[in-house]
Every structure is written in C-alpha cells, then in structure tokens.
Design a protein around this motif. Sequence first.
Motif, short mmCIF file in Angstrom:
data_model
loop_
_atom_site.label_atom_id
_atom_site.label_comp_id
_atom_site.label_asym_id
_atom_site.label_seq_id
_atom_site.Cartn_x
_atom_site.Cartn_y
_atom_site.Cartn_z
N PHE A 64 -7.72 -5.37 9.33
CA PHE A 64 -6.89 -5.99 8.29
C PHE A 64 -7.12 -5.31 6.93
N LEU A 65 -7.08 -4.00 6.97
CA LEU A 65 -7.23 -3.20 5.76
C LEU A 65 -6.09 -2.21 5.71
N SER A 66 -5.76 -1.74 4.51
CA SER A 66 -4.76 -0.69 4.41
C SER A 66 -5.40 0.64 4.77
N PRO A 67 -4.61 1.62 5.22
CA PRO A 67 -5.19 2.93 5.54
C PRO A 67 -5.92 3.55 4.36
N SER A 77 0.83 -1.20 0.00
CA SER A 77 0.00 0.00 0.00
C SER A 77 0.86 1.25 0.00
N ASP A 78 1.91 1.24 0.82
CA ASP A 78 2.80 2.40 0.89
C ASP A 78 3.50 2.61 -0.46
N VAL A 130 -9.33 2.05 4.27
CA VAL A 130 -10.15 2.61 5.35
C VAL A 130 -10.69 3.97 4.93
N GLU A 131 -9.83 4.80 4.36
CA GLU A 131 -10.27 6.13 3.93
C GLU A 131 -11.34 6.03 2.84
N TRP A 132 -11.18 5.06 1.94
CA TRP A 132 -12.17 4.85 0.87
C TRP A 132 -13.54 4.51 1.47
N HIS A 133 -13.54 3.60 2.45
CA HIS A 133 -14.79 3.25 3.13
C HIS A 133 -15.36 4.44 3.90
N LEU A 134 -14.48 5.20 4.52
CA LEU A 134 -14.93 6.31 5.35
C LEU A 134 -15.64 7.37 4.50
N PRO A 138 -4.73 4.24 10.17
CA PRO A 138 -3.84 3.07 10.32
C PRO A 138 -4.27 2.14 11.46
N GLU A 139 -4.76 2.72 12.57
CA GLU A 139 -5.19 1.88 13.69
C GLU A 139 -6.45 1.10 13.34
N VAL A 140 -7.37 1.73 12.60
CA VAL A 140 -8.56 1.01 12.15
C VAL A 140 -8.14 -0.11 11.19
#
Length: 906
Positions: free
Chosen positions: A870-873, A118-119, A876-880, A863-865
């Motif tokens: 078990f998702l990349s940050p 991801s990075d 997570v942002e995409w879902h958010l 990152p903590e979520v």
Amino acid sequence: MIIDRLTERAALDDLLEAARGGESRVLVLRGAAGIGKTALIQYAETAATGLRILRTVGIESEMELAFAALHQLVLPLLDRMAGLPVPRREALEIVFRMREGAAPDPFLVGLAVLDLLSDASEHGPMLCVVDDAQWLDRASAQVLGFVARRLLAESIVLLFAARVPGPELRGLPELEVAGLRDADAHALLGSVTHAPLDRGIRDRIIAETHGNPLALIELPRGLTATRMAGGLGLLTADTLPGQIEESFLGRVRELPAPARLLLLVAAAEPVGDPDLVRRAAARLGVPLTTGGADGLLTIDHRVTFRHPLVRSAVYRSATPADRRAVHLALAEVTDRETAPDRRAWHLAAAATGPDEEVAAELERSAGRAQARGGVAAAAAFLQRAVALTAETPRRSDRMLAAAEASLRAGEFEDARRLVSALRARPLDAVQGGRAGVLDAQLTYASAGGPAAAIPLLLAAAGQFAKADPRLARQTFLHAWAMANLHADRDVLAMVSRAIRDTLPPGGTEPLELIVDAVSLMVTDGRAAAAGLLAEAAAAILDMPLAEVVGWGRVSTAAFVGIWDMEGLGTMAARQVRLVREAGALQSLPENLIALGHALLWAGDFEAAAATFEEGRTISEATRRTAPPPYIIMRLRALQGREAETTALVEQTLRASAASGVGTGLTAARWSAAILHNGLARYPEAVRYAREAEEKYDPWHSVWILPELIEAASRTGEEAVARDALDRLVETTAPFSGDFPAGLQARNEALLADGDEADRLYREAIDRLGRTRLRTELARAHLLYGEWLRRHRRRAEARQELRTAYEMFVAIGMDAFAERARRELLATGESVRKRTGDAAASGAELTAQERQIALLVRDGYSNPEVGERLFLSPRTVEWHLRKVFAKLGIDSRRRLRDVLPPSGLSG
C-alpha cells in the motif's frame, strides 16, 4: 486579509516547501466553526506557487452519498485512469459509476487514488485541499485517510480542515487553530464596529468569543449602537457556533420571503449546481437573484454560502413544510438517470408519511451504494427506506437489510436498534435466522466474546435449516469456528453434535464437505473423519473466491486435521493470491495468518515474518484491529529469543483471558513450551504444555503434544509423556503422510529403548526428510544425536548433531542450535558458536524496509511491491535507496547475495 496567524502560516509554508523538495506532507487544521481554518486554506492556496491545486469540500447534506467528496477531488485526474493497473482502474470506475461491477474493497479504491495522485505528482508538486472534513461522506473519508497515511515521497501536500476530525483522520498530524490573540482580536473587532465600545465591554466580547474571528465579524452585524455599547444581545445562544448561527438567522429573518426561500433551495441542494438551484427555484416561483440575500449567498459558476454555518442555519430554521416543498422541487429537477441517488434522497426528505415508491427508490440507491463499496451510504438509504415503509412483510426485510448494512458500516447502535425492533415482529424462518446472526455478531462485537455469541449462532442455524440448508451450513460453520476460537472442548463438542443432529450428511461442495468433516472429527475422532477430511482438503484447493472470502479461514482445519502442513501452505498461498488479486484487502490478514504458520513449519522465517508484517500493515492501513501476534510469537520462540517471546506470551495471555479467546491462551503456552524446549528448560516446557492442553481439542493437539512428550521425557515424567503419546498416535495413525508418520516415529522414539528407539529415530528422519518441514526434521536429527551420545555412540552422534546444528543455524533457530552445540562439545568436538544468517542479514533494516527488500529480492517490481504494501512506487524507491545504503550495495541484484532465499520464499 489574515490577521496574525504567523505560526500557522509558517507551518503551511513548510509543508509547501517540502512538496517542492520532493517529499509529501499531511496536516489536519482542527478548530471551532469560524476560527479561521478556511482562511488559512485560502492562504495556502495563494502561497502554493508552482503547485497544482486540487480541492474538495465536505457538505453536510451530501454525507450519505458514497464517494461524492472523493470524486470532486480527483475529477481533474480521471484522464490518467487508463494508466492504472486494471483492478484499481475498475475499482474507481465502479465507485464513480462509470461502469457496473461487484463492489470493490474501499482500500483498493484507496490504492487507485494513491496511484493517481502519485502519477500526477511526477509532473510537479501538488496541494490537495479538503475543507469541512467533518462532513465528508464516510467512503471518501475512509479513502482519504488511507491515502494520507501512505504518502511519503510523492511531492504532495494533503491539507484537511475540520472542526473535529472523524475516526478516519485520527492520528494524522494536527495543528489546532485557536482564537486570535487579544491585541489582534481587539483590532478586528474595532474594524467591524462603528459605535464606541467601553473597554470592559470589548474585553468581555473578546473573552466570551475566545477570539473567534467569524464571531467577532458577524455577531455585531445588525445590532444597535445601544446594544453594542451595553454589550447586550451578543451571547444569546448556548454555544459559539450557535451564537454565530443566531447572528446569521437574524439577518435571514429580515429578508423578504422569496430571498429566504432561495436560500433554503441553495441550502438543500448539496452539489452547488446553479442550474439545479435555478430550475428548482423557478418551480417554486422564486426569482434567481441574490441581490436581496444580504451577501449571505453567491451564485456564479457555483452556489456558495458566506460560511457553512449560513447553510445549516437556513436549513434548520425553515419550517418542515418549506423544507419538504424545496426537496420536492429539487427532486423534480434532478435527473433520474445521472443522479438517481440524490433524487431519491430529495424525494425521501419530501415525503410526509409511508411511501412505497420512494422506499423502493431508496432501496435501489442502497444497492448502488453497496455495489460501489459505500456501506455507510447503503445503511443510511435503507434506514430511511424503513421509515417510509408501511407495516407489511416488506418492512421486516428492509429492517434486516438496514441492520446488516449498519453493522458492516460499524454503526452498532443503529444495528442494535433495528434488531431490537425486529424481535417484536413476526418473522419467517430465513428472516429469523438473519436476525439471529445479527444478534450474534453484535453480541460478539460488544465484547460478549465467543461464549455468548455461539448459542445465538446455533439458534439461527436451526432456523435456517428449515428453509435454506446452505445458509444453515454457513452459520453452523461460523459457530464451529467461533467455538474453536473459544478453544473449549465441551463447547466445540456441543456445536459439532448440533451440526450432526441437524444437517443431513453428504454432499460434494466444499462447504458441505468441510462442515461434515470438522464436525465428525470432533464427535467421532480423526480416524472416522479421515476420508471426509481428505476430500474436503482436495475440494478446498479449488474453492472459488466468494467462499474463500466468506469462510476460507476455517478451511485450514481440514489440512491441520490430516496433518498436511505442506498442503496448508499450498492452500493458504492460493487463498492469499486470490484475495489479493480481487482486492479484498480486509480478508487478507486472516489468510496471511495461515500462510505464516505454514512457512514456520517449513523453517522459512524471513517469509513468515513478512506475512505477519503484511497483515499488520493492512490492518493499520484499513484502521482495523491488528492480527493477533501468534505468528511472530511462535517465530521468536523458535528463534530462542527469550525476552521477546516472554513479553509476547504475557501480553497474549492477558488479552486472551480478557476476551475469552482460548486459542490465544493455547498459542501463547505452546510458544512458551517451544521456547523452553529450545533452551533445555524442560520443567518449564512441561508446565506450559500441560497448561495449554487443559483446553485440549482435536485441532490444536498437533501443536501441543510433541512439545509435552519431548519435555516430559526429559524430566522423567514418563506417565505424562506416555499419556500424551497415546493421544498423539490416536490422531496421527489414521494418516499415512510423511509428516504425521515421521512425527509419530520421532515421539515414539523418545519413549523407546535399544534397537527400537534407533529404528524409530531413523524412520522419523527418513519420513520428515521427504517433506519441506525443516524445523521438524532438524529437531529429529537433534533428538537422535542426543540419544546416540547418551548411548556412547559418539561418532554417529557427532554426525547427527552436526547436521542438526547446521540446519538450526541456517534456519535461524538459535536456542536449538546452542543446544546442539553443547551436545557436540560433550562428544569432544570443538565447534564455533554461530548465529543464523537469516537473523543476521540486514539486521539494521526497519520492518517495512525489510519487507520491501525481501519482495525486491524475490523479483517484484516497485509497482508490485507498492501494491502489496500500500505504497506508491515512488515511496518504494525512496525506501529502497535507504535499504541499499544500509546494506552497502548498489543494485537490486545484490539483494540476493545479502538476503538469500530460503525454504518456500518466492
């Protein structure tokens, strides 16, 4: 040049375009050997303009070397490791032998690789290629399968090619690569044959090769015009890969002996290192030249074969003596410091009989593999070590170690074979105990269920007791836990008596205390065990991680035994935190179950649902059996969702009856009793509660008896209610805590009259009000309000019923809220029907979106979520962003307004 493949190429183009647009895609190209998968991968690499390409290849002879393929894939990214969170960075460093340390959970390694990819994709889209995936080592396949299922918004294409995908890749998007269409197959065959072929012969060749491109190219090589024209000699092997191998072998047999030996050296060396091949060939007196290899082998910066089938054909056709000589030469030139495991494997392949020195090397390799989390590799090393060990006591130890590693790797047949062989050998007490535990685990895993495994565990514990009391306690505790899972009072009593008869009481360690406490609770009752249970509960709150992972799930019995549901929540939250921080993800679901139940007692339904979803997510990510639906079933019952609860109850009853897991039967009927009490269908609640109590044991009474007492008191079955109350008081009376005292008072009030009932209800509300167990307090207010209304004390009744109604609505207990509303109406008060805010907020969100929203609400960073789910940050942002759109908000802070915290969340 690729002939045809327009559909496949279009699919690959779509994947690459999606990555350029910021999305991730995964595809498994599946098809027979020679069908063209590698050619399509080469097409994708050529078409991947603007994408960074990472590549790895599965190698059959390297399948026993843990994380070998994964290391090859991420090697260009290892300079980014410094930016990873410490646990994940250390996990990668351990598995790649960059540092020493305890074996990390394979899925912590998966998270680290997901973070690395991801990075790297932040700097541009990427194509990650995994060819010959059927030959991946198990550890690499497990991690890559994990990563493939978690990619979403990272601008990455993960492309696999496999003949038959292994279990780690099953369920991923697939594209079957079939043979060429007839016209294209005819064109390809014509381009490689120089003799004119009869149309019928050409048709037969194409039909019997199924249009396989490699077969059409390779099979005609070396055949005379007469044999080609007659159609003879093409199909002498049983299968198409066999036919292609036979074609390659025909060419190999015509080579001079030095060229054949060079091919064998290259085939036996898994890394493709030209320097190793050169030095091994030199030891055998073979010149390093491929001029006489007929184009089957290329040696430049890497050693590569024309096709993987060449490698397998060369290796399998060599004589045993030649294979041993080649492996010995490779062992002699492999560095014992940098590649000790490959050296050991070569030495093992070169051995002609028992060899203690080589067996010891393999054992050390198994230890290194185990330390890196490569359980399957450890099992393979140990099995080979057994084969090279002479008939000494050491052989039994290695057989046990190999069987234990095979079981952990899921290789049940190998483990059974080794355990069966052990039965015929003389074993000391510890060895016999280990063999017995293995036998029990295999019996349980093969659908024997708890009933069949428990006697085997007891026998093993008895053997341990002679030599190692700690191992005996651990084994007895597992037997007790399995008896509790079985939920048969007689079996649980039998196990508890065996513990009391075999082990001396006493000791201050958590393990000693819990074993003594739970066994005494069953044999002598809670009053006799009260002190020990309290000591055990206190000790468990300081239990070290190793014991949390080993047997921590059983420690819930101490808290349930003393009716300390708040302590249960504290203990479970600590154990979840320890396990999560240590990356022991496979132990997390069982700890989340305990936490989820504690949160339900507290009325924190959002957090309880999140624990269930997290456990389900972990199980899905780790490809393990999903946790039982007990939390969500009880939650739906408390919420009064009849259709969902009924479906879960019926599903659980069927599954539990089939597996012999009695706790499932109890949990399902308990949930049904809660549901029907909430709906005021008391006869149904009595029926389910009594059925649940048929398998009564001292642990589960805390759940069943209050439902039975409440329902039976409403149906006029006073004898049933009083009998249940007597047993409830017997288990609550030894404890002075507010919860047991309050619950006892509430249930006694149901069967009391006049001032005594009034006093007991008030005591129950006072006691339960000092706890955080809101569901039980709300029910106390409801029962008191109902009693007051029946005694025509309407003003007081309205106050209690209004309190109960508001609490039920806030918690989300809609059926109980409706029961309170009807009672309020009966007092003459008008009340508007409402549903719980907790149930209504964010109702449009998917389960995963809701998990993310709740964690962000509670202050977790992306990152903590991602670490929790078990998702990349980036994912997570995409879902958010989708969460914000659905809830009509524009910031993380606004989540606290639409999803307010409740109870113990956070």
